[in-house]
Design a protein around this motif. Structure first.
Motif: not given
Length: 218
Positions: A2, A4, A21-22, A27, A111-112, A115
Motif C-alpha cells: 500500500i 502511502t 506504518l512500515e 504498507i 490505512v488498510r 485501501h
C-alpha cells in the motif's frame, strides 16, 4: 504494498507514524510532506494509494488538501476530535478519521481499510458521527427521504445494518447472504444515494430518522 503518503508539520510525529506504518509489512511510506500543498504535489508525483493527512498544517490544512486529492484514499489524523472537523471530513468523502491518541494497530487498520475502499473512524470519532444529525433539520430530512426512496426494501435492510457499523461479513450473517453479495449491495446503495462511502450513507439514514421516519417507511 500500500503506497502511502504522510503529511504532518511535526517531523518527530511524522517519523513515528512512518515507523508504525512500515512495521505492518504491507504498507510502504513513499513520501512525507510538511504541509497540505506539499502533500498534494507528492501524491500526484508518486501515485499513492492512501494519504494520511494531519488536519492542522500550515500553507494548506488537511481538509483543504483532501478536497484537492483525486485518486488516493484519504485518512485524516488530528489531535482533536471536534464535531465540526469530523462533519466536514465525512461530508467531503474522506475514508478515515483517526485521533493522534490512537494505538499503532488502529492506525494500521485505518490505512488498510481505506485501501480496501472502506471507511474507518476511531471509536471516539464514531460516537460524534452518530450524533451529527440534528433533530428538527427538516431540509436535511427531506433530502434524505428523497434519496432513500430509491432503495429497495432489501437494500434498505442492508443499509440499516451498515449504519450500525457492521462489516460486510457481519451484515452477511444477519441477512443470510454471501459476503460477496453484501459487497455488491453496498456498492449499489452508495451509487443510488450518491454517497462516497459507508459513513456518508449511514449519516443520510440518520438524517432521515432524525425527522421521525425510517428507511422502511419508504
Amino acid at each position: 504494498m500500500i503506497k502511502t503518503l504522510i503529511a504532518d508539520d511535526e517531523p518527530l510525529i511524522a517519523a513515528g507514524i512512518r515507523t508504525v506504518l512500515e512495521s505492518a509489512g504491507d504498507i510502504d511510506v513513499v513520501a512525507v510532506a510538511r504541509d497540505g500543498r506539499e502533500a498534494v504535489q507528492a501524491a500526484r508525483r508518486h501515485r499513492i494509494d492512501v494519504a494520511l493527512l494531519d488536519i492542522a498544517m500550515p500553507v494548506m490544512d488537511g481538509l483543504a488538501a483532501a478536497a484537492e486529492l483525486r485518486g488516493p484514499r484519504v485518512v485524516l489524523l488530528t489531535a482533536f476530535g471536534d464535531e465540526d472537523n469530523v462533519r466536514r471530513a465525512v461530508r467531503r468523502g474522506v475514508s478515515g478519521f483517526v485521533l493522534k491518541t490512537c494505538t499503532p494497530d488502529e492506525l494500521i487498520r485505518a490505512v488498510r481499510a481505506a485501501h480496501a475502499g472502506q471507511a474507518y473512524l476511531s471509536p471516539a470519532v464514531a460516537r460524534q458521527v452518530l450524533d451529527m444529525a440534528a433533530p428538527g433539520d427538516d431540509e436535511r430530512g427531506r433530502d434524505a427521504a428523497r434519496r432513500l426512496a430509491a432503495l429497495t426494501a432489501r437494500e434498505a435492510d442492508v443499509l440499516a445494518l451498515v449504519a450500525e457499523g457492521l462489516s460486510n461479513a457481519q451484515v452477511a450473517r444477519r441477512v443470510h447472504m454471501t459476503e460477496a453479495s453484501v459487497k455488491t449491495y453496498v456498492s449499489r446503495i452508495l451509487a443510488k444515494l450518491n454517497c462516497t462511502n459507508r459513513v456518508q450513507a449511514a449519516l443520510l439514514l440518520r438524517d432521515h430518522r432524525a425527522g421521525g421516519r425510517t428507511a422502511a417507511d419508504d
